[in-house]
Design an enzyme around this catalytic site. Structure first.
Site, PDB file in Angstrom:
ATOM      1  CB  SER A   1     -12.054  23.759   4.994  1.00 25.87           C
ATOM      2  OG  SER A   1     -10.678  23.747   4.669  1.00 25.87           O
TER       3      SER A   1
ATOM      4  CB  THR B   1     -18.489  24.052  -0.195  1.00 22.97           C
ATOM      5  OG1 THR B   1     -17.853  23.565   1.005  1.00 22.97           O
ATOM      6  CG2 THR B   1     -19.835  24.644   0.158  1.00 22.97           C
ATOM      7  NE  ARG B   2     -16.186  18.738  -4.772  1.00 21.95           N
ATOM      8  CZ  ARG B   2     -15.418  18.871  -5.844  1.00 21.95           C
ATOM      9  NH1 ARG B   2     -14.229  18.358  -5.869  1.00 21.95           N
ATOM     10  NH2 ARG B   2     -15.863  19.541  -6.882  1.00 21.95           N
TER      11      ARG B   2
ATOM     12  CE  LYS C   1      -6.493  23.758   3.736  1.00 20.43           C
ATOM     13  NZ  LYS C   1      -7.318  23.716   4.928  1.00 20.43           N
TER      14      LYS C   1
ATOM     15  CG  PHE D   1     -13.821  19.441   3.709  1.00 26.41           C
ATOM     16  CD1 PHE D   1     -13.168  19.968   2.600  1.00 26.41           C
ATOM     17  CD2 PHE D   1     -14.513  18.244   3.574  1.00 26.41           C
ATOM     18  CE1 PHE D   1     -13.203  19.301   1.395  1.00 26.41           C
ATOM     19  CE2 PHE D   1     -14.546  17.580   2.363  1.00 26.41           C
ATOM     20  CZ  PHE D   1     -13.890  18.117   1.264  1.00 26.41           C
TER      21      PHE D   1
ATOM     22  CG  ASP E   1      -7.709  21.336   7.791  1.00 24.41           C
ATOM     23  OD1 ASP E   1      -8.061  20.258   8.321  1.00 24.41           O
ATOM     24  OD2 ASP E   1      -7.506  21.484   6.577  1.00 24.41           O
TER      25      ASP E   1
ATOM     26  CB  ALA F   1     -19.372  16.137   1.251  1.00 22.10           C
TER      27      ALA F   1
ATOM     28  CG  ASP G   1      -2.093  -0.889   1.062  1.00 22.04           C
ATOM     29  OD1 ASP G   1      -2.606  -0.910  -0.067  1.00 22.04           O
ATOM     30  OD2 ASP G   1      -2.493  -1.559   2.024  1.00 22.04           O
TER      31      ASP G   1
ATOM     32  CD  GLU H   1      -4.345  15.428   3.934  1.00 21.82           C
ATOM     33  OE1 GLU H   1      -4.934  15.593   5.031  1.00 21.82           O
ATOM     34  OE2 GLU H   1      -4.380  14.357   3.303  1.00 21.82           O
TER      35      GLU H   1
END
Lengths: 682, 590
Positions: A384, A381-382, A395, A377, A344, A379, A307, A348
């Site tokens: 944050s 607007t995708r 972003k 964040f 956040d 789903a 993986d 990331e």
């Protein structure tokens, strides 16, 4: 107890292991036990015969008491040394099993009964399907799956790792193991195993070697050794008529000495020790193999499925660079990016904060003064971001931000679009940062490949093993990472069924496949793979499906497992070759000794110039016994494995163990002979 | 040793090397049912044969069925030969009115020719009628050779094919082998031999009147030695040429005459001598190329060829050295090679072949399980005589008998791969096939059976009166005689060390049994291996695969053959030829 402690403890118990091994070597003399090892059984029968003959000789005042006695003694030593090697190998496992047994103490369990009632039952009464509640400070009474709650669990009893781990219902970290302890919170667990069949029980059996069965290759090797033993038995038995015809009949001691020297006692004595030690090496790396067959298969693996995340790359993607738009300073972009990410909590997001701090010296101190309100964040607007006094910072994915700025009739500048494409084609993930619906620039998130992983793949390639990276990324991204990491192939946008299909395809072409996995959806692939390593943090289903469990839950360990498998096979092959090659010298020691009294001409064959026929025979027998002891460390430690191609590996090992096996006994027997003469033993 | 001698040996090996590829390709084409230039003539004939015998040429067999067909065929053929021998008095082509062959000898001979051994406890010209020679013995020379070749092909198919149980059709393989391979070569070869002076007739024996009569000492009925004047010599005749080529080409070795290839009617000139030797090695050497071609690893085929060539060179050099050196006990005799004499130990050798060609023939015939001889091993120096013995003891894998040599070699390859294969860190693989418990078991079984019979019977023979009474020389030489008889039988070689009276019930029965066991109990386990290998998947090659090509593998293979194959016999050798040699050096002979 941390890992270093455990290792230290091992060496502390060495003396204990040693004394128990010595006792065991005598216990193992029972013929019922010995017959499982045909080569050493023949030696035991030989030793018994010489013992009887020895006493008969004493009673009848014939024979050479000193010589006969010493031969008999060394024949018994040969058997004992073989038993000792096996006992030593088992000893380490036994010591470890004791530690594990302590974790298996009887505990009380709170079993859920009826709708809301609980009752206290001993853990040994629990059956699969029972539901129990475990609170902070309590031991988990059996293996199971968390069905409600989240808790930190101390698993050091099993893994040796003292840091607690988080276990929670749902997802891929829901499995708990009996004998581990809940440190905080309360969880509801559905028990999945019956008493005596728990993971801990199986682990104890495995490390103790109680459930050890001979592996396919070991069985084949045993057949070869038994066959060679019979061949040499025929050669020695028929030698007596030839000797009688030639007028030089031999006595029992010399004949049995010749037989014992010729049959492959070295590998016969060490074969099971090598197998046990191989399993033990895995256990010391915190990998539990459910069968020896799996360890052997690991050596044969042709394809490794790895993986991407966690194995080839460091966990998650990280922000590595910022690309501002025209007329935007890099610092402004960095500050906006940092503000948008401060709340956040994703890896990331955190990496963006870290990048801004480390590269631009921004610490976000003034942040609180601007009355921030976070936009999480979604789903939908995708994106944050954060709303400050009079500013909106967002972003998100390039298309989401493009849509967002388009609402004000603005566009993403073409040069920024260019940057976005470049990052994506380079395997990175571009994020756009916008302030008040105006694009400021791009954040590049890229995978960071683990240090040294490229070299490991190079080694694997040299060994003839192909590495395939499995990733959910798009093919473009996957190709870029594959190039950086140096894997041979990749499977992009992989779904669990793709993984399964790949394994089946490779296997249909005759290849052996190894993989690591943790999730429930990995379970079918783990079961299909020839070597399936389940992560201990994984689900119960994954652990059941695989044939190995890595207690450290480190998927990179797959590479080490393959190396251990190869080392096991190499050690076996090296000692077999050595053992067979030894015979040349032993013939040259014993045949002239047998016949040079009747035919002094045959003294020419005594190339080692051994002092007397008696000293020659005795030296050969002593060498044959001592070489077992001398090789115990090698068989426990394993022949050092080098990641090079088969041809150079073979050349090297043939030189050391083949040619060395021919030469070593010439030197060894000569030295023993000189010592025997010096000490006036014969 | 002379430059000329060495040149002959090297030219011979070079010709064998050159022939390997064309012969190998031809064999592969014949058994893969590819087109050959003989098809226009032979294909119609083949079809007629199948139609008459009801053979379905498309139907392939599993290894068990193949083995049963082979055993049935051999059993019926052997019975037929026994009956012919026992009834030859009443059968045609018996101008010398030779009586029926006695039962024990008839059994021994039938076993011997069925197993491609051609051990002869009789003299052909005084025992066998022309009918027995042609319909009985020559028939077996063809079929036993064909059996060996097709079995080797089956083993190759087992290695090459994967995930199948089908290994070919015994009847089809046999037919193609006889029609395409053996008969054409023998047809042409016989004519070449006739051109050199080998006879081919059905005449009764000729009688020659000696120009210079001589007297011989004869032991009379009363035990007294009397002198007898000899004035006439009977010169045997017969259909020799037709039997001679297959004797070598099929590595049979059973001579028409007792003197075998030392007889001028069987082997008249140095050219026929060379041709006969090349014929012996042609198929065994070619089969290594066939193996490489059919398995897709030509370099593996050459690696095996190289191992064989190496062991051959070691053998021939040793014999040549030992024989050219002469007898150290003949002090004051000039044994050096010169323009006027071959030098060395010429006892039991033909002057028209000399030391080098005799040594070469001896090595060739015992490397291959041929057993044809052009000199008498009993008269060799101890070391010179040990080489043929060791060659056969190794299992006749140095080129070896037609088919049987490659089969034996595959057993050693499997052992070598198994013992050393682990050292590359993978479970052993041979050309992509995993070598597992079953394969090892069968390989060990094959070697075990050979060990049992080659050491067991001699051990009994040397301590029992019914065994020792046949030994003509005492001491180590006698031991060598007995051991050689069984080693030669078990290896289906058929050459005799001479000096041992093998025509006794004990030796006839036990050598016959040894030949049958040595042939079929070796072949059946190997067929089982072929069946097992064919069923397996092929693991694709990678840089981690055990290399079965190149010099390293050749060295490994040679070492395995020497250590596993020869060490078992070291005690017997040290009490036989080695001791005899050392005693000879000390001035003691037997």
């Amino acid at each position: 107890m941390d890992k270093r402690d455990r290792r230290k403890k091992q060496s502390l118990t060495d003396r204990k292991i040693l004394s128990r091994a010595i006792a065991d070597s005598f216990r193992k003399l029972r013929p019922q036990t010995m017959i499982k090892n045909p080569v050493m059984f023949v030696v035991e029968v030989g030793a018994t015969l010489t013992t009887i003959q020895f006493f008969w000789n004493i009673f009848h005042h014939t024979g050479q008491i000193g010589f006969d006695f010493q031969i008999t003694l060394w024949l018994w030593f040969t058997v004992l040394f073989a038993n000792f090697a096996e006992a030593m190998a088992e000893g380490r496992g036994k010591a470890q099993a004791e530690t594990l047994r302590k974790a298996r103490t009887e505990t009380q369990a709170r079993r859920v009964w009826g709708d809301d009632q609980t009752e206290i039952v001993p853990s040994s009464k629990l059956r699969a399907g029972d539901i129990v509640i475990v609170s902070a400070g309590e031991f988990i009474p059996g293996d199971g799956e968390i069905i409600a709650g989240v808790a930190s669990v101390d698993e050091s009893a099993i893994t040796g790792e003292s840091a607690p781990v988080i276990r929670e219902a749902g997802g891929d970290r829901s499995a708990v193991t009996g004998g581990t302890r809940v440190l905080s919170d309360e969880i509801t667990v559905r028990i999945s195993s019956n008493p005596g069949e728990t993971f801990l029980d199986r682990m104890i059996q495995l490390v103790e070697g109680a459930s050890r069965q001979k592996t396919p290759n070991e069985i084949a090797l045993n057949i070869l050794l038994a066959g060679l033993t019979i061949i040499f038995l025929v050669a020695v038995v028929t030698l007596q008529p030839f000797a009688i015809y030639s007028g030089a009949p031999q006595n029992l001691f010399v004949l049995i000495s010749l037989l014992v020297c010729l049959i492959p006692t070295t590998i016969g004595a060490l074969l099971s020790a090598i197998g046990i030690a191989g399993m033990d090496r895995l256990i010391r790396r915190n990998v539990i193999a459910m069968s020896g067959r799996a360890v052997e298969a690991a050596g044969d693996v042709d394809v490794l499925l790895l993986d991407k995340t966690g194995t080839i790359t460091l966990g998650n993607r990280q922000a590595t660079a910022l690309y501002p738009c025209k007329n935007v300073s890099e610092l402004d972009l960095a500050r906006a990016a940092q503000f948008a990410s401060l709340a956040d909590e994703t890896p990331e997001g955190r990496s963006i904060v870290v990048l801004a701090k480390e590269k631009y010296g921004l610490r976000g101190h003034e942040f609180a003064q601007h009355n921030p309100s976070f936009i999480p964040f979604s789903a939908h607007t995708r994106m944050s971001g954060v709303d400050l006094d009079n500013r909106q910072i967002r972003k998100g994915a390039p298309d989401a931000i493009a849509k967002y700025v388009a609402e004000q009739g603005r566009e993403v500048p073409p040069e920024t679009k260019q940057v976005v494409t470049e990052i994506a084609s380079g395997g990175g993930t571009p994020l756009l940062v916008a302030q008040d619906r105006r694009v400021l620039g791009v954040i590049a998130l890229t995978d960071v490949v683990k240090g040294g992983i490229r070299e490991r793949f190079d080694h694997l390639r040299a060994m003839g093993i192909r590495t395939v990276m499995i990733t959910g990324d798009n093919p473009l991204t996957a190709a870029a990472i594959a190039r950086t990491a140096g894997v041979d192939d990749f499977l992009a946008e992989a779904k669990p069924e793709d993984k399964m299909a790949l394994i089946k395809k490779e296997q249909a072409q005759g290849r052996l496949v190894a993989m690591a996995g943790d999730g429930t959806n990995d379970a079918p692939a783990l079961a299909q793979a020839d070597v399936g390593v389940a992560m201990n943090t994984g689900t119960q289903a994954a652990k059941e499906a695989g044939n190995m469990v890595d207690l450290d839950s480190n998927p990179t360990k797959l590479i080490e497992i393959v190396e251990i498998g190869k080392q096991l096979l190499i050690t076996r092959g090296a000692l077999t070759t050595f053992s067979v090659a030894n015979d040349v010298a032993k013939y040259f020691a014993i045949i002239p000794a047998m016949f040079s009294v009747a035919f002094p001409e045959l003294q020419v064959l005594n190339v080692m110039h051994l002092a007397t026929p008696q000293s020659a025979v005795l030296s050969a027998v002593i060498f044959n016994a001592l070489i077992i002891i001398a090789l115990i460390p090698l068989s426990l430690r394993g022949v050092r494995y080098r990641p090079v191609g088969a041809a150079s590996l073979l050349r090297r090992n043939l030189l050391i163990y083949g040619l060395g096996g021919v030469i070593a006994p010439f030197v060894g027997i000569k030295l023993i002979d000189m010592l025997l003469v010096h000490l006036h033993i014969v | 040793m002379t430059v000329n001698g060495w040149l002959q040996i090297l030219v011979f090996l070079f010709v064998v090397f050159l022939l390997a590829k064309p012969v190998g390709i031809f064999l592969a084409r014949v058994f893969n049912h590819n087109k050959t230039y003989l098809d226009p003539v032979l294909r119609p004939l083949e079809k007629v044969i199948y139609r008459l015998t009801g053979v379905d040429e498309k139907r392939e067999m599993r290894w068990t069925e193949y083995a049963i067909a082979m055993l049935l065929f051999s059993g019926v053929s052997m019975t037929l030969l026994y009956l012919i021998e026992r009834m030859q008095k009443w059968l045609p082509f018996n101008p010398q009115k030779l009586p029926n062959v006695p039962p024990f000898l008839a059994f021994g001979t039938a076993a011997s020719f069925t197993t491609n051994t051609n051990w002869q406890a009789y003299a052909g010209e005084t025992t066998m009628s022309y009918f027995t020679q042609m319909a009985g013995l020559a028939y077996h020379n063809f079929t036993s050779a064909a059996t060996g070749i097709v079995l080797a092909i089956v083993v190759i198919r087992g290695i090459a094919r994967h995930e199948t149980e089908h290994l070919g059709n015994f009847w089809v393989d046999m037919t193609r082998c006889l029609l395409w391979v053996l008969l054409p070569v023998c047809l042409v070869g016989s004519l070449v031999l006739v051109s050199q002076g080998v006879i081919q007739n059905l005449n009764s024996y000729a009688t020659a009147h000696l120009i210079a009569p001589h007297s011989v000492q004869v032991t009379g009925a009363n035990g007294k030695m009397t002198s007898k004047e000899v004035t006439r010599q009977v010169i045997p005749q017969g259909p020799v040429a037709s039997q001679e080529v297959i004797k070598e080409f099929g590595t049979n070795g059973g001579g028409f005459f007792n003197a075998n290839s030392a007889h001028p009617f069987e082997n008249p000139t140095p050219f026929t001598n060379f041709l006969e030797m090349v014929l012996i090695f042609a198929i065994p050497s070619g089969l290594t190329y066939t193996l490489g071609r059919m398995t897709g690893s030509q370099r593996h085929g050459w690696a095996i060829w190289a191992a064989m060539a190496f062991l051959f060179l070691v053998g021939v050099s040793t014999v040549y050295w030992a024989e050219a050196r002469g007898n150290p006990l003949l002090v004051g005799t000039d044994q050096r090679a010169s323009a006027l004499q071959p030098g060395g130990n010429m006892e039991g050798k033909e002057v028209r072949f000399g030391i080098a060609d005799s040594s070469l023939f001896t090595t060739v015939t015992t490397d291959a399980s041929c057993g044809a001889v052009n000199s008498m091993f009993d008269s060799y120096t101890p070391i010179g005589g040990m080489v043929p013995l060791v060659n056969i003891m190794l299992g006749e894998v140095v080129f070896g008998g037609v088919g049987a040599g490659l089969i034996g070699m595959v057993v050693f390859v499997i052992l070598a791969v198994f013992i050393a294969g682990l050292m590359v860190g993978r479970t052993p693989e041979y050309l992509g096939k995993k070598i597992e418990a079953y394969d090892v078991k069968m390989a060990m079984l094959a070697i075990l059976i050979l060990t049992f019979i080659t050491l067991g019977f001699p051990a009994i023979s040397v301590v029992q009166p019914f065994g020792t009474s046949s030994i003509s020389n005492p001491g180590p030489h006698g031991l060598t005689q007995v051991v050689y008889a069984y080693v030669s039988s078990a290896g289906n070689n058929g050459s005799a060390f001479a000096g041992l009276n093998a025509n006794t019930p004990w030796y006839n029965i036990t050598t016959g049994l040894t030949q049958l066991l040595g042939r079929f109990f070796m072949i059946i386990p190997v067929l089982a291996i072929a069946g097992s290998l064919a069923k397996k998947k092929i693991v694709p090659e990678s840089s981690g695969t055990f290399p079965v090509t190149g010099p390293l593998f050749t060295v490994l293979l040679v070492s395995t053959i020497l250590i596993v194959g020869a060490l078992t016999f070291f005690p017997a050798l040290s009490l036989g030829p080695i001791l005899e040699h050392l005693m000879m050096m000390a001035g003691k002979t037997f």
